[in-house]
Scaffold this motif. Structure first.
Motif, mmCIF file in Angstrom:
data_model
loop_
_atom_site.group_PDB
_atom_site.id
_atom_site.type_symbol
_atom_site.label_atom_id
_atom_site.label_comp_id
_atom_site.label_asym_id
_atom_site.label_seq_id
_atom_site.Cartn_x
_atom_site.Cartn_y
_atom_site.Cartn_z
ATOM 1 N N UNK A 106 0.813 -1.222 0.000
ATOM 2 C CA UNK A 106 0.000 0.000 0.000
ATOM 3 C C UNK A 106 0.846 1.271 0.000
ATOM 4 N N UNK A 107 2.150 1.140 0.205
ATOM 5 C CA UNK A 107 3.035 2.311 0.184
ATOM 6 C C UNK A 107 3.372 2.663 -1.264
ATOM 7 N N UNK A 108 3.861 3.885 -1.509
ATOM 8 C CA UNK A 108 4.285 4.231 -2.879
ATOM 9 C C UNK A 108 5.342 3.269 -3.428
ATOM 10 N N UNK A 109 6.303 2.879 -2.591
ATOM 11 C CA UNK A 109 7.320 1.934 -3.047
ATOM 12 C C UNK A 109 6.706 0.566 -3.323
ATOM 13 N N UNK A 110 5.818 0.123 -2.454
ATOM 14 C CA UNK A 110 5.154 -1.158 -2.671
ATOM 15 C C UNK A 110 4.356 -1.177 -3.959
ATOM 16 N N UNK A 111 3.647 -0.085 -4.218
ATOM 17 C CA UNK A 111 2.877 0.013 -5.464
ATOM 18 C C UNK A 111 3.804 -0.037 -6.674
ATOM 19 N N UNK A 112 4.949 0.641 -6.556
ATOM 20 C CA UNK A 112 5.912 0.627 -7.659
ATOM 21 C C UNK A 112 6.469 -0.778 -7.861
ATOM 22 N N UNK A 113 6.768 -1.473 -6.758
ATOM 23 C CA UNK A 113 7.272 -2.841 -6.855
ATOM 24 C C UNK A 113 6.234 -3.736 -7.531
ATOM 25 N N UNK A 114 4.975 -3.602 -7.144
ATOM 26 C CA UNK A 114 3.923 -4.409 -7.779
ATOM 27 C C UNK A 114 3.867 -4.156 -9.281
ATOM 28 N N UNK A 115 4.016 -2.896 -9.679
ATOM 29 C CA UNK A 115 3.988 -2.568 -11.102
ATOM 30 C C UNK A 115 5.240 -3.072 -11.820
ATOM 31 N N UNK A 116 6.392 -2.981 -11.155
ATOM 32 C CA UNK A 116 7.655 -3.347 -11.792
ATOM 33 C C UNK A 116 7.975 -4.831 -11.693
#
Length: 185
Positions: A137-147
């Motif tokens: 749910x964090x910005x980094x987590x969201x980026x990891x999910x996308x990447x």
């Protein structure tokens, strides 16, 4: 990045989660934690990608096997076989459209959700699931999910290319040798 690469990477990631890490059964509380993780993911997008991968692989398989299947089909006349062989692209399109209609009747979102729930439930304990959901749910987590899918796809492509390069020059056993080995057993 293609949907196939993305889904392949996600599925690979799920398959590679070591089930040996599991330290508790799937209790109702743990299932809630799994559902919390899954809520951070775009299951509908993943299920749509699953359909595309299944359809793509099915088309590749049918394209490879169609000539042999047509030739072996005793219910077809020689004229029908020739017509099918001469119109391969049309045949594949007709078959793929029919297959897609049947595939669309399947609830791939539910299948994807249950497969992911099982994989995450086997691999992570309840505390870890809550932590993962919070991270996702964090910005980094969201980026990891996308990447993550792209990273997985790039990794697999690079690894497969490296393996292929290292296998070049390797010799396959001639079929005559295979026959000899079968006869020797």
């Amino acid at each position: 990045m293609t949907f196939r690469n993305m889904l392949s990477a996600v599925l690979l990631g799920i398959c590679l989660l070591p089930s040996a890490w599991a330290d508790e059964a799937m209790t109702p509380d743990k299932r809630k934690a799994v559902d919390e993780v899954l809520a951070t993911m775009d299951i509908k997008r993943l299920s749509s990608q699953l359909k595309e991968v299944v359809l793509g692989r099915w088309v590749m398989q049918v394209s490879r096997n169609a000539p042999q299947a047509i030739s072996a089909d005793k219910s077809l006349t020689d004229a029908q076989k020739k017509k099918l062989m001469d119109n391969g692209d049309k045949v594949i399109k007709i078959l793929a459209d029919d297959f897609k209609k049947n595939l669309d009747k399947i609830d791939t979102a539910k299948i994807m959700q249950e497969a992911m729930a099982s994989a995450y439930g086997k691999s992570l304990n309840e505390k870890e699931l809550h932590e993962l959901a919070a991270f996702n749910s964090t910005p980094t987590g969201k980026k990891v999910l996308q990447a993550q899918a792209q990273i997985g796809a790039d990794t697999m492509q690079a690894a497969m290319q490296s393996v292929s390069e290292q296998l070049k020059g390797g010799h396959s056993v001639p079929l005559t040798e295979v026959v000899k080995r079968i006869d020797a057993k």
